[in-house]
Design an enzyme around this catalytic site. Sequence first.
Site, short mmCIF file in Angstrom:
data_model
loop_
_atom_site.label_atom_id
_atom_site.label_comp_id
_atom_site.label_asym_id
_atom_site.label_seq_id
_atom_site.Cartn_x
_atom_site.Cartn_y
_atom_site.Cartn_z
N ASP A 212 64.81 43.05 48.57
CA ASP A 212 63.80 43.36 47.56
C ASP A 212 63.97 42.48 46.33
OD1 ASP A 212 61.78 45.35 46.45
OD2 ASP A 212 63.40 45.65 45.01
N GLU A 248 61.85 39.13 49.73
CA GLU A 248 60.59 39.38 49.04
C GLU A 248 60.49 38.44 47.83
OE1 GLU A 248 58.07 42.61 46.45
OE2 GLU A 248 60.25 42.50 46.32
#
Length: 512
Positions: A212, A248
């Site tokens: 993330d 990401e």
Amino acid sequence: MKLFVLIALFGLGFAQHNPNTRDGRTAIVHLFEWRWADIAAECERFLGPKGFAGVQISPPNEHILVSSPWRPWWQRYQPISYNLCSRSGGENELRDMITRCNNVGVNVYVDAVINHMCGAGGGEGTHSSCGSWFNANNKDFPSVPYSNLDFNDGKCKTGSGNIENYGDPYQVRDCRLVGLLDLALEKDYVRGKVADFMNKLIDMGVAGFRVDACKHMWPGDLDNVYRRLNNLNTKWFPGGSRPFIFQEVIDLGGEPITTGEYVGLGRVTEFKYGARLGELFRKWNGQKLSYTKNWGEGWGFMADGNAVVFTDNHDNQRGHGAGGASILTFWDPRLYKMAVGYMLAHPYGFTRVMSSYSWDRNFVNGKDENDWIGPPSNGDGSTKPVPINPDQTCGDGWVCEHRWRQIMNMVQFRNVVNGQPHANWWDNGNNQVAFGRGNRGFIVFNNDDWALDVTLNTGLPGGTYCDVISGNKDGGSCTGKQITVGGDGRAHFYINNSEEDPFIAIHADSKL
């Protein structure tokens, strides 16, 4: 020696681009906010038998419990510790799920939140998913343990301590993302704690990680963490296998930080893909499907071997993240099924399918005021199980797009055509297009406002094929349309623009 170091560097990153999928499986599904017990059952009864390569799970670590708004989905992205007890279940349930999914050939990919802890306004107390005490005010997280020495506040140069300007890469990496306490990933101690968390999951049997918020971490710090990771568990994976890393990074152009800084470390999320795909199927900005003959790198996307692609994700289906209003979701089912079908038929990138829950949207001035709403849950905030209806759809607010016949069958299409080249392209100059995958599959789309009626070269061997969009092959019969391919590989297609699903897909395994 220099050459050897270069090869070692390149080799490690290259290995981390490999999703470690089994049996020619090619697509993963994000079971967003599902409980571990439900994922384990879904692997056994559906994902394994239907040929899914893997499942991306929500963050498994201990997270903050937010009361206002009530238990939002984003509380999972505010870690309190690396204890493996979350809204989805405890460590034993997680371990059981990883084992059961692996045993039916379905990999588990963990959403790893390692850039930050909870928000600076998270308060003090035991309002966390395992009940661990913490104090966000003085950055005290004893369950890790992290103290105020382990955060980037000293490096951040903005007045607020938050990221204020995305044009400044130092701010983006060293300041707080929307107030989230930013970990000092340059510190050996912090790197070690993060790697320990990831290695515990690797030893439990996970195949890799969706990392993330990578834009907000320095590539060199990530590289150091990835180098500390163990090889995968040899109970399920070949010796020496590296964890699959997909990062990401939202890069739609226009910012100094690009995906190019991260592709050497692992794959990267290609957010341009879903944004453009939505524009194409919505026919916005003059876009036409006929323009996609060179879809992929020809559209300015990253190299095929670096990309993870998706129509929508848990952020942008809510208007968060990247892509804006063009993103197609389950709320637009007709166009969505076509877009996902196109993605799964096309060879570019490693594909991820979304599986969502619905919520009561409330648009005010174009923004959904309810974009925070968490998964279907009981009064105490605990997540509800996913019930499977007699018709194989899901109940209780779980959407389960991955179970829709058109999407499930296109996952199998992708497996059947794996490794075959993009071939036999046809278009009408507008929004009717067709293409094949070698001699293994062929797909036809009609996104125009008039009927498609055409005879095309499919590249497939002669015979009768079952269209896997309108139905299923069931033994020697077909519940949907049948397409007859001649000995010359040609077939006639008719698709009325008013059909529920104005596309047709046939492949080697749908031959009757």
